[in-house]
Design a protein around this motif. Sequence first.
Motif, PDB file in Angstrom:
ATOM      1  N   LYS A 299      39.849  37.969  36.055  1.00 22.74           N
ATOM      2  CA  LYS A 299      38.538  38.590  36.209  1.00 22.74           C
ATOM      3  C   LYS A 299      38.602  40.033  35.701  1.00 22.74           C
ATOM      4  CE  LYS A 299      36.649  35.114  38.444  1.00 22.74           C
ATOM      5  NZ  LYS A 299      35.477  34.370  37.930  1.00 22.74           N
ATOM      6  N   ASP A 300      37.438  40.629  35.550  1.00 20.67           N
ATOM      7  CA  ASP A 300      37.366  42.007  35.064  1.00 20.67           C
ATOM      8  C   ASP A 300      37.532  42.963  36.243  1.00 20.67           C
ATOM      9  OD1 ASP A 300      36.975  44.263  33.527  1.00 20.67           O
ATOM     10  OD2 ASP A 300      34.783  44.120  33.592  1.00 20.67           O
TER      11      ASP A 300
ATOM     12  N   ARG B  36      39.903  37.346  46.577  1.00 15.20           N
ATOM     13  CA  ARG B  36      38.661  37.462  45.820  1.00 15.20           C
ATOM     14  C   ARG B  36      38.208  38.918  45.798  1.00 15.20           C
ATOM     15  NH1 ARG B  36      34.365  34.618  50.033  1.00 15.20           N
ATOM     16  NH2 ARG B  36      34.568  36.115  51.746  1.00 15.20           N
TER      17      ARG B  36
END
Length: 218
Positions: A24-25, A110
Amino acid sequence: MSYSGSFSAGSKASFLSYDELIAKDLRPGDLIEIDRGSYNHWVMFTDKCESGAHWCFHVTATGADFDKKDAVMSSMSSMGSVSRAIACIKKHKLKDIIEDNNPARPSQARINNKVEEANKKKCAPRPIHEVIEHLEERKDQTVRYNLKDLNCEHYVTTWKYGAGWSRQVEKTIDTIVVGTAVVTTFAVVGAIITGIFGLFSSVAKHRRSDQEDDSDSE
């Protein structure tokens, strides 16, 4: 070191493996929630070095492994008995934190910047370069740790927004309050029912006594 970009404003997503997460960024200042089972650990992502390692700041206790799986849930079960300890502000590789010293059973994590919660509390993100510089200055320093009022989640939200809160503690307290209310309600209802049956029993007893008296008088 230059800290470009701003806090990403994405809402909660699904928990991912380490490899999926770093794909992910990730941006400096992102809050990362690590699934520890009943109690989740929180860290702040700060930078990615040339070797590819992702570095994070977090608060971890020195006297006990509060960031380990299920290490503190016995304390969460009773808010009257809350673990307290001296903790440290540490900078560790995200991979090491997620693996939890057990590569065979790594946790999932997350990005969770708590944007909705911050908006409700009217809290705006602090300038990222100031946050990270402050953390670098305080690295390895000891801080107070209190599972109920000053845990890892409180710290990262304070770093990011200038105001600390812990939703998982709030949820636990809500559950305890609701459970207590239910128990109290059942107790009150039980007392009322017992009282009603007691009243009926008393009335029936008096009626039998009156009937016996009438029978004797005849």
